[in-house]
Design a protein around this motif. Sequence first.
Motif, mmCIF file in Angstrom:
data_model
loop_
_atom_site.group_PDB
_atom_site.id
_atom_site.type_symbol
_atom_site.label_atom_id
_atom_site.label_comp_id
_atom_site.label_asym_id
_atom_site.label_seq_id
_atom_site.Cartn_x
_atom_site.Cartn_y
_atom_site.Cartn_z
ATOM 1 N N GLU A 104 0.862 -1.188 0.000
ATOM 2 C CA GLU A 104 0.000 0.000 0.000
ATOM 3 C C GLU A 104 0.896 1.236 0.000
ATOM 4 O O GLU A 104 1.925 1.241 0.665
ATOM 5 C CB GLU A 104 -0.826 0.049 1.289
ATOM 6 N N ALA A 105 0.474 2.301 -0.677
ATOM 7 C CA ALA A 105 1.347 3.490 -0.779
ATOM 8 C C ALA A 105 1.318 4.327 0.489
ATOM 9 O O ALA A 105 2.327 4.900 0.893
ATOM 10 C CB ALA A 105 0.902 4.336 -1.973
ATOM 11 N N THR A 106 0.174 4.367 1.168
ATOM 12 C CA THR A 106 0.042 5.255 2.324
ATOM 13 C C THR A 106 0.364 4.530 3.628
ATOM 14 O O THR A 106 0.420 3.311 3.666
ATOM 15 C CB THR A 106 -1.409 5.780 2.417
ATOM 16 N N GLY A 107 0.604 5.318 4.681
ATOM 17 C CA GLY A 107 0.737 4.762 6.027
ATOM 18 C C GLY A 107 2.148 4.366 6.425
ATOM 19 O O GLY A 107 2.338 3.659 7.415
ATOM 20 N N TRP A 108 3.175 4.840 5.696
ATOM 21 C CA TRP A 108 4.540 4.415 5.988
ATOM 22 C C TRP A 108 5.356 5.424 6.795
ATOM 23 O O TRP A 108 6.468 5.120 7.238
ATOM 24 C CB TRP A 108 5.280 4.088 4.684
ATOM 25 N N GLU A 109 4.829 6.624 7.000
ATOM 26 C CA GLU A 109 5.649 7.634 7.693
ATOM 27 C C GLU A 109 6.160 7.171 9.052
ATOM 28 O O GLU A 109 7.363 7.239 9.319
ATOM 29 C CB GLU A 109 4.886 8.962 7.854
ATOM 30 N N PRO A 110 5.286 6.643 9.942
ATOM 31 C CA PRO A 110 5.800 6.252 11.282
ATOM 32 C C PRO A 110 6.935 5.224 11.187
ATOM 33 O O PRO A 110 7.954 5.360 11.872
ATOM 34 C CB PRO A 110 4.572 5.656 11.976
ATOM 35 N N SER A 111 6.779 4.241 10.319
ATOM 36 C CA SER A 111 7.829 3.208 10.195
ATOM 37 C C SER A 111 9.120 3.819 9.658
ATOM 38 O O SER A 111 10.211 3.561 10.186
ATOM 39 C CB SER A 111 7.361 2.115 9.233
ATOM 40 N N LEU A 112 8.993 4.659 8.639
ATOM 41 C CA LEU A 112 10.196 5.265 8.040
ATOM 42 C C LEU A 112 10.872 6.203 9.039
ATOM 43 O O LEU A 112 12.098 6.280 9.106
ATOM 44 C CB LEU A 112 9.820 5.995 6.752
ATOM 45 N N GLN A 113 10.054 6.883 9.834
ATOM 46 C CA GLN A 113 10.653 7.756 10.863
ATOM 47 C C GLN A 113 11.378 6.915 11.915
ATOM 48 O O GLN A 113 12.469 7.272 12.371
ATOM 49 C CB GLN A 113 9.576 8.622 11.514
ATOM 50 N N ARG A 114 10.804 5.774 12.249
ATOM 51 C CA ARG A 114 11.444 4.897 13.240
ATOM 52 C C ARG A 114 12.799 4.415 12.706
ATOM 53 O O ARG A 114 13.801 4.423 13.407
ATOM 54 C CB ARG A 114 10.541 3.688 13.535
ATOM 55 N N ALA A 115 12.836 4.058 11.432
ATOM 56 C CA ALA A 115 14.115 3.622 10.837
ATOM 57 C C ALA A 115 15.109 4.782 10.841
ATOM 58 O O ALA A 115 16.301 4.602 11.134
ATOM 59 C CB ALA A 115 13.878 3.148 9.407
ATOM 60 N N GLN A 116 14.590 5.970 10.575
ATOM 61 C CA GLN A 116 15.488 7.138 10.545
ATOM 62 C C GLN A 116 16.084 7.386 11.932
ATOM 63 O O GLN A 116 17.282 7.629 12.067
ATOM 64 C CB GLN A 116 14.698 8.359 10.072
ATOM 65 N N GLU A 117 15.229 7.292 12.944
ATOM 66 C CA GLU A 117 15.727 7.472 14.324
ATOM 67 C C GLU A 117 16.782 6.408 14.655
ATOM 68 O O GLU A 117 17.762 6.678 15.342
ATOM 69 C CB GLU A 117 14.562 7.399 15.314
ATOM 70 N N ALA A 118 16.590 5.223 14.115
ATOM 71 C CA ALA A 118 17.550 4.133 14.368
ATOM 72 C C ALA A 118 18.726 4.211 13.399
ATOM 73 O O ALA A 118 19.598 3.334 13.408
ATOM 74 C CB ALA A 118 16.845 2.786 14.227
ATOM 75 N N GLU A 119 18.687 5.238 12.530
ATOM 76 C CA GLU A 119 19.743 5.460 11.520
ATOM 77 C C GLU A 119 19.944 4.246 10.630
ATOM 78 O O GLU A 119 21.059 3.852 10.317
ATOM 79 C CB GLU A 119 21.033 5.877 12.211
ATOM 80 N N ILE A 120 18.812 3.680 10.218
ATOM 81 C CA ILE A 120 18.855 2.563 9.271
ATOM 82 C C ILE A 120 18.311 3.068 7.933
ATOM 83 O O ILE A 120 17.146 3.467 7.838
ATOM 84 C CB ILE A 120 18.001 1.382 9.773
#
Length: 327
Positions: A104-120
């Motif tokens: 699905e195209a929508t709904g990925w911001e929280p996950s992507l932000q979590r990866a960013q915080e984890a620097e992945i």
Amino acid sequence: MSRKRSVRALAGAAGAVAVALPLAACGGGGGGGGDTVSVGFVAVGPEGAWRAANEQDVRDTFTEDAGFDLRYAPATNLDQQSQISAFTSFVDEGVDIILLSATEATGWEPSLQRAQEAEIPVILVDRGIDPDDPSLYVTRIAPDNVEVASSVAEWAVTEFPDGANYFTLEGPAGVGVVNERNSGWDSVIGSSPEFVKLGAQTANWSAEEAKSVFETVLRANDNDIQLVFAQNDEMGLGAALAIEEAGLTPGEDVKIATIDGTRGALEALADGRLTFVAEYNPLFGDTLQEAVDQALNDEPVDSYIIVPSLTFDSPESAAAALPERQF
Ligand code: AHR
């Protein structure tokens, strides 16, 4: 070749203004110790010939011999929640990089932000996200859906100089490529009043569903349809069966154009059952590995890497390509 992670990959995507912040000492736990790079692949799973070719190519690329620990997580029945759970596990495991093919195209911001915080760093494989925020991922690697679909429309304008009544068989609602393919098609056909759109309906990339959808459409329009734009090969092949069941001849009474370029479609084009096939090249594992290495080695990465694709507009062109066809 150092394989340390850097925020650069993430920053690079935000207009490629990279600020290299080596992360050797930072978070991310167990992934990527020593030379092995751990890659979490949040995949789509079973969904037809194109998907099988694409995901097998990724798995054939990120092998142990090549220094990778690929963790393949196909979605459960295309369910986004199962993808989000897999994504979260990869972040918790501290993998070195995540590859994402979103169902699905929508709904990925929280996950992507979590990866960013984890620097992945995260790389989008084939599918885009909505809203499209390149600061949340390194790059998207895919053929250009808008371009591919407009090539189909350009063929249609040439094939039907006086226009045609047409119907669009779409992929699943909510999948980014569906909108991109519609906008590519409409960018050409939209301005041609001779082309009458009788309708559009999803058939979920499936030949079976497309057959049943198109049987209904033929009946509802007294078979007065000259053209089908099928957003993938399987749906085009399903429409061909419906046309034959209606006592008509695909390629003559009704012409079908598809996107993907899989073996099954080229065989049908060689037989004259399909009339035009635009490839959507699934084999880009090498390009993906290059982007992974660049991201993990502090090299800037373009935020959208377009994979080149071909078109096939005759039985001869299909027949010529079949012997070497890898998908
Ligand atoms: O995202 C690409 C699409 O997904 C392909 O065109 C289709 O066949 C696949 O399932």
